[in-house]
Each structure stands twice: as structure tokens, then as C-alpha cells.
Design a protein around this motif. Sequence first.
Motif, PDB file in Angstrom:
ATOM      1  N   ILE A  19       3.757  10.067  49.227  1.00 53.84           N
ATOM      2  CA  ILE A  19       3.971   9.800  50.653  1.00 53.84           C
ATOM      3  C   ILE A  19       4.920  10.785  51.327  1.00 53.84           C
ATOM      4  O   ILE A  19       5.204  10.652  52.519  1.00 53.84           O
ATOM      5  CB  ILE A  19       4.500   8.364  50.886  1.00 53.84           C
ATOM      6  CG1 ILE A  19       5.837   8.147  50.149  1.00 53.84           C
ATOM      7  CG2 ILE A  19       3.460   7.332  50.489  1.00 53.84           C
ATOM      8  CD1 ILE A  19       6.510   6.826  50.511  1.00 53.84           C
ATOM      9  N   PRO A 124      10.214  12.608  47.427  1.00 48.81           N
ATOM     10  CA  PRO A 124      10.087  12.133  46.042  1.00 48.81           C
ATOM     11  C   PRO A 124       9.120  12.953  45.183  1.00 48.81           C
ATOM     12  O   PRO A 124       8.075  13.417  45.658  1.00 48.81           O
ATOM     13  CB  PRO A 124       9.559  10.706  46.205  1.00 48.81           C
ATOM     14  CG  PRO A 124       9.851  10.328  47.618  1.00 48.81           C
ATOM     15  CD  PRO A 124       9.849  11.583  48.418  1.00 48.81           C
ATOM     16  N   ILE A 125       9.510  13.075  43.932  1.00 52.87           N
ATOM     17  CA  ILE A 125       8.641  13.666  42.905  1.00 52.87           C
ATOM     18  C   ILE A 125       8.303  12.568  41.900  1.00 52.87           C
ATOM     19  O   ILE A 125       9.060  11.609  41.762  1.00 52.87           O
ATOM     20  CB  ILE A 125       9.349  14.835  42.171  1.00 52.87           C
ATOM     21  CG1 ILE A 125      10.712  14.373  41.593  1.00 52.87           C
ATOM     22  CG2 ILE A 125       9.543  16.017  43.111  1.00 52.87           C
ATOM     23  CD1 ILE A 125      11.423  15.426  40.744  1.00 52.87           C
ATOM     24  N   ALA A 126       7.183  12.745  41.214  1.00 50.82           N
ATOM     25  CA  ALA A 126       6.852  11.811  40.129  1.00 50.82           C
ATOM     26  C   ALA A 126       7.231  12.505  38.829  1.00 50.82           C
ATOM     27  O   ALA A 126       6.656  13.534  38.474  1.00 50.82           O
ATOM     28  CB  ALA A 126       5.374  11.472  40.146  1.00 50.82           C
ATOM     29  N   LYS A 127       8.198  11.934  38.155  1.00 47.21           N
ATOM     30  CA  LYS A 127       8.725  12.613  36.978  1.00 47.21           C
ATOM     31  C   LYS A 127       7.628  12.866  35.938  1.00 47.21           C
ATOM     32  O   LYS A 127       7.535  13.960  35.376  1.00 47.21           O
ATOM     33  CB  LYS A 127       9.828  11.776  36.333  1.00 47.21           C
ATOM     34  CG  LYS A 127      11.179  11.932  36.988  1.00 47.21           C
ATOM     35  CD  LYS A 127      11.393  10.961  38.088  1.00 47.21           C
ATOM     36  CE  LYS A 127      12.797  10.983  38.600  1.00 47.21           C
ATOM     37  NZ  LYS A 127      12.899  10.771  40.033  1.00 47.21           N
ATOM     38  N   HIS A 140      15.402  15.143  39.792  1.00 42.41           N
ATOM     39  CA  HIS A 140      16.043  16.122  40.682  1.00 42.41           C
ATOM     40  C   HIS A 140      17.519  16.320  40.305  1.00 42.41           C
ATOM     41  O   HIS A 140      18.027  17.442  40.325  1.00 42.41           O
ATOM     42  CB  HIS A 140      16.088  15.572  42.116  1.00 42.41           C
ATOM     43  CG  HIS A 140      14.825  15.667  42.895  1.00 42.41           C
ATOM     44  ND1 HIS A 140      14.034  14.577  43.140  1.00 42.41           N
ATOM     45  CD2 HIS A 140      14.235  16.711  43.539  1.00 42.41           C
ATOM     46  CE1 HIS A 140      13.016  14.937  43.911  1.00 42.41           C
ATOM     47  NE2 HIS A 140      13.101  16.228  44.157  1.00 42.41           N
ATOM     48  N   PHE A 287      16.433  -1.434  50.636  1.00 40.85           N
ATOM     49  CA  PHE A 287      15.359  -0.521  50.201  1.00 40.85           C
ATOM     50  C   PHE A 287      14.959   0.434  51.319  1.00 40.85           C
ATOM     51  O   PHE A 287      14.670   1.604  51.081  1.00 40.85           O
ATOM     52  CB  PHE A 287      14.139  -1.330  49.746  1.00 40.85           C
ATOM     53  CG  PHE A 287      13.090  -0.491  49.051  1.00 40.85           C
ATOM     54  CD1 PHE A 287      13.433   0.355  48.011  1.00 40.85           C
ATOM     55  CD2 PHE A 287      11.755  -0.546  49.438  1.00 40.85           C
ATOM     56  CE1 PHE A 287      12.477   1.130  47.355  1.00 40.85           C
ATOM     57  CE2 PHE A 287      10.783   0.225  48.792  1.00 40.85           C
ATOM     58  CZ  PHE A 287      11.151   1.064  47.749  1.00 40.85           C
ATOM     59  N   SER A 303      18.257  12.238  49.463  1.00 42.44           N
ATOM     60  CA  SER A 303      16.845  11.947  49.244  1.00 42.44           C
ATOM     61  C   SER A 303      16.604  10.506  49.677  1.00 42.44           C
ATOM     62  O   SER A 303      17.537   9.686  49.630  1.00 42.44           O
ATOM     63  CB  SER A 303      16.564  12.090  47.744  1.00 42.44           C
ATOM     64  OG  SER A 303      15.312  11.560  47.404  1.00 42.44           O
ATOM     65  N   PRO A 304      15.380  10.159  50.081  1.00 43.50           N
ATOM     66  CA  PRO A 304      15.118   8.724  50.243  1.00 43.50           C
ATOM     67  C   PRO A 304      15.320   8.014  48.917  1.00 43.50           C
ATOM     68  O   PRO A 304      15.266   8.642  47.854  1.00 43.50           O
ATOM     69  CB  PRO A 304      13.652   8.667  50.686  1.00 43.50           C
ATOM     70  CG  PRO A 304      13.100  10.035  50.567  1.00 43.50           C
ATOM     71  CD  PRO A 304      14.217  10.996  50.342  1.00 43.50           C
ATOM     72  N   HIS A 306      13.365   5.739  47.650  1.00 49.70           N
ATOM     73  CA  HIS A 306      12.109   5.305  47.027  1.00 49.70           C
ATOM     74  C   HIS A 306      11.398   6.470  46.347  1.00 49.70           C
ATOM     75  O   HIS A 306      11.832   7.627  46.435  1.00 49.70           O
ATOM     76  CB  HIS A 306      11.189   4.672  48.083  1.00 49.70           C
ATOM     77  CG  HIS A 306      10.890   5.586  49.232  1.00 49.70           C
ATOM     78  ND1 HIS A 306      10.028   6.657  49.126  1.00 49.70           N
ATOM     79  CD2 HIS A 306      11.359   5.612  50.503  1.00 49.70           C
ATOM     80  CE1 HIS A 306       9.968   7.286  50.292  1.00 49.70           C
ATOM     81  NE2 HIS A 306      10.775   6.682  51.146  1.00 49.70           N
ATOM     82  N   GLY A 307      10.308   6.146  45.671  1.00 46.73           N
ATOM     83  CA  GLY A 307       9.549   7.153  44.955  1.00 46.73           C
ATOM     84  C   GLY A 307       8.320   7.629  45.712  1.00 46.73           C
ATOM     85  O   GLY A 307       8.247   7.506  46.951  1.00 46.73           O
ATOM     86  N   THR A 308       7.344   8.132  44.951  1.00 44.42           N
ATOM     87  CA  THR A 308       6.172   8.777  45.554  1.00 44.42           C
ATOM     88  C   THR A 308       5.180   7.780  46.154  1.00 44.42           C
ATOM     89  O   THR A 308       4.324   8.191  46.951  1.00 44.42           O
ATOM     90  CB  THR A 308       5.442   9.588  44.474  1.00 44.42           C
ATOM     91  OG1 THR A 308       5.295   8.755  43.310  1.00 44.42           O
ATOM     92  CG2 THR A 308       6.210  10.833  44.093  1.00 44.42           C
ATOM     93  N   ALA A 309       5.260   6.518  45.765  1.00 48.71           N
ATOM     94  CA  ALA A 309       4.379   5.462  46.304  1.00 48.71           C
ATOM     95  C   ALA A 309       2.943   5.978  46.495  1.00 48.71           C
ATOM     96  O   ALA A 309       2.366   5.875  47.591  1.00 48.71           O
ATOM     97  CB  ALA A 309       4.951   4.931  47.613  1.00 48.71           C
ATOM     98  N   LEU A 312       0.121   4.494  48.664  1.00 52.82           N
ATOM     99  CA  LEU A 312       0.255   4.423  50.126  1.00 52.82           C
ATOM    100  C   LEU A 312      -0.061   5.759  50.804  1.00 52.82           C
ATOM    101  O   LEU A 312      -0.195   5.815  52.038  1.00 52.82           O
ATOM    102  CB  LEU A 312       1.680   4.003  50.525  1.00 52.82           C
ATOM    103  CG  LEU A 312       2.274   2.731  49.919  1.00 52.82           C
ATOM    104  CD1 LEU A 312       3.609   2.407  50.593  1.00 52.82           C
ATOM    105  CD2 LEU A 312       1.320   1.559  50.068  1.00 52.82           C
ATOM    106  N   ALA A 318       3.298   4.017  55.030  1.00 55.34           N
ATOM    107  CA  ALA A 318       4.595   4.283  54.379  1.00 55.34           C
ATOM    108  C   ALA A 318       5.693   4.299  55.432  1.00 55.34           C
ATOM    109  O   ALA A 318       5.533   4.897  56.499  1.00 55.34           O
ATOM    110  CB  ALA A 318       4.540   5.636  53.668  1.00 55.34           C
ATOM    111  N   ARG A 319       6.789   3.649  55.136  1.00 53.28           N
ATOM    112  CA  ARG A 319       7.918   3.629  56.085  1.00 53.28           C
ATOM    113  C   ARG A 319       8.754   4.892  55.903  1.00 53.28           C
ATOM    114  O   ARG A 319       9.009   5.326  54.780  1.00 53.28           O
ATOM    115  CB  ARG A 319       8.781   2.397  55.831  1.00 53.28           C
ATOM    116  CG  ARG A 319       8.061   1.091  56.125  1.00 53.28           C
ATOM    117  CD  ARG A 319       9.021  -0.058  55.950  1.00 53.28           C
ATOM    118  NE  ARG A 319      10.089   0.031  56.940  1.00 53.28           N
ATOM    119  CZ  ARG A 319      10.178  -0.764  58.007  1.00 53.28           C
ATOM    120  NH1 ARG A 319       9.297  -1.707  58.209  1.00 53.28           N
ATOM    121  NH2 ARG A 319      11.180  -0.627  58.861  1.00 53.28           N
TER     122      ARG A 319
END
Length: 342
Positions: A19, A124-127, A140, A287, A303-304, A306-309, A312, A318-319
Amino acid sequence: MPPMRDRPLALTMGDPAGIGLDISLAVWMNRQTWRTPPFLLIGDPAALTDRARLLGHDVAIRETDCEGAIDTFEQALPVLPLTCTAAVTPCQPDSANAGAITGAIETAVRLTMEGTASAIVTNPIAKSVLYDAGFRFPGHTEFLADIGERLTGEKLLPIMMLAGPKLMAVPVTIHIPLKDVPAQLTPDLIYRTCAITVRDLRDRFGLASPRVAVAGLNPHAGENGALGLEDDAVIRPVIERLRAEGVDITGPLPADTMFHDRARATYDVAICMYHDQALIPAKALGFDDSVNVTLGLPFIRTSPDHGTAFTLAGKGIARADSLLAALTMAQQLGRNASKGKS
Ligand SMILES: NC(=O)c1ccc[n+]([C@@H]2O[C@H](COP(=O)([O-])OP(=O)(O)OC[C@H]3O[C@@H](n4cnc5c(N)ncnc54)[C@H](O)[C@@H]3O)[C@@H](O)[C@H]2O)c1
Ligand SMILES: N[C@H](C(=O)O)[C@H](O)COP(=O)(O)O
């Protein structure tokens, strides 16, 4: 070097299948009503254009460098271009894009360290997607410290802090399996984490004398040793040392009773022993508006929370609140830093 107020924030694209692109578009489109701080997005302009089209947004996107970002920002979303190797499809992450994802982060650090960007904000990144491509850092936080060490030659201890209006919380150990936590909780690590947190809250956040509350590791902070020995043997001596050095610090506290409203009113930051002990209360209490900020680095990074969601991405639901909070905090920390230097 331009004065801090004339430098954009360097915003990385994150995983383009998540997102990050959606919320970057949202904070730019709402820049006037939300008073979004000016940023330069480091990412793939084709992927961004495709995402805008998918979401039905009519957005002007303009390729530029850091110097042109501030002037561009009112008319067009400024992008420092890089190219993803694989086609970008929402919700379908591809490890082939790992180089572009980490390259954006490296570029953001370079721009910030050389003084053309004011601070780094990461999407966000997905590890696991990066691990599949050989990325060797937990996230990160540690990657940024490694880049910082390479650029400065200094050894760094990066500290993760989740900061929201209701709670600031720091995990001493971060992305490690729970079974490894007790062995990694050394007095030295706890001491340095507390000391860096206090220093950065004072110097970067402007808290003259931060009040620190330290969580125990075990239930009831060990119940006098009946439920575990680390609280009294490892954590308490560090707290006593820091108190003797003048830090306003309490603990080890039972973690189950230190996050309710009245307890939180007694401290500015909670130092926690492991990831979920800090991040569960932080995300439960905020959150949408908490920020992940890295302390202990020679530059500012937010960073926000939250993650990559992935599910969404591209759906328009996505908010963007947490990204906006991350941009706003990065701008404020940059201003505080430049005041400190004047
Ligand atoms: N800063 C970062 O880079 C960062 C932070 C956390 C997680 N991650 C990564 O993200 C991936 C997914 O992790 P996860 O599923 O545990 O967490 P997540 O934050 O991506 O999602 C958790 C839940 O919150 C929802 N959500 C997340 N962000 C939202 C938003 N902006 N608006 C509305 N709903 C939102 C999701 O749909 C999901 O239901 C993992 O690979 C993890 O490593 C990265
Ligand atoms: N632990 C963070 C969270 O859950 O919000 C997240 O994974 C981000 O970590 P890095 O900033 O190190 O990528």
C-alpha cells in the motif's frame, strides 16, 4: 547546502506491491487540507502512474531531483526515478524488485546525509520478500544503521521507537525469535538502549528530562525471582545505574499493568524487553496515528507503524494517517535539529 526548511523529505516507495504507493498518492493529493510536508518520492514512476490510474486518481507526477522537489510539490508529485526489474502488480510481491526497494532506501540515506533531503521517511517493506533475495538485515532499522556505519565509520546501535499520542514504546530486542530474547537481553544492551533513548528524546524531541519506565521480562516482573530471574539479576541493576547517573527512571515494572491510562501518565517512554511487549500496546492504542521512528542514527528516519498490507493495495481503502504522521514527525524533528544547530 540548502537550509532545513528548503529541503524535502526523502520518501521511499517501500514494496511497490503493497500500500506504500496508495498512501503516498493520498498524502500528496490531500496536501493542502492535510498540510502534508513536501517530500520527494524515490520510486518507480511507471508503477506510481499505474497505481494512480487503478485507483482512479488524476495525479500529475513529475520526475525531478531533490533540488527541484520543493518547487514541484504544489503542482505535481515529485519522483526521483528508479526502475523496478519486474512488473508491479498490487498484492503480488516479487523478490526480483528487492534491488529497487533497497536501492530507494540507500538513495534516501545518501540524500539525507549529504544534506539535500531533511530526513528519511520509509514506506513499508515485506521482510520475507527481501530475505528471499538475500537481504541479510531483520528490517529497515538494522539496514539503516549499516548504511550509516558505512558512511560515517562509526559503530551504531539503532533503536526502534513506536511513538503515538498515547504512548512511546521502545523494544530492547527487536526482530528475533521469542526463545532468543533472554540470552540477548544483556545489561549492556539494556543500558545503551535506555541511554540512547533518553539522549534522543532530549536532543531531538525536546523533552528536557524524559521519564522512563522499564518493563520486566517475566510475569509480575519475576515475582521476587519465583517467576524468573532476569528482572532482578539483569534489568534492575541497569536501572539503578541509570538512576545514579541522573536519569528519571523506574522499574522493572510488571508489563501487564504499565500501559493503562493512569500508568502511562507517569512516564514519557516505556522501555520493553521484546518486540510484542512494546508493539502490541503501541498499535492497540494508536494503530492509525503512531509512527515508527529510529533513534541512534546520524540522520532522522520515520515510518508508518503498519506494514505492506498487500491485500489492500490498489483498492483505495488503505488509510494514510500513519504515513502523514510519519512525514509530519520527520519534518518536526528536522526543524528541532536545525534549531539545535543555530
Ligand atoms: N515499516 C515496515 O516496513 C513494516 C512494518 C510492519 C510490518 N511490515 C511488513 O509488512 C508485512 C505485512 O505485515 P502484517 O500483515 O503483520 O502487518 P500490516 O500492518 O501490513 O497489516 C496488519 C493489518 O492491518 C491492516 N492495515 C495495515 N495498514 C493499514 C492501513 N494503512 N490502512 C488500513 N488497514 C491497514 C491490514 O489490512 C491487516 O489487516 C510483513 O512482511 C511485515 O514484515 C513492514
Ligand atoms: N517492527 C515494526 C513493526 O512491526 O511495526 C516493523 O516490522 C518495521 O521494522 P523496520 O522499521 O525495522 O523495517
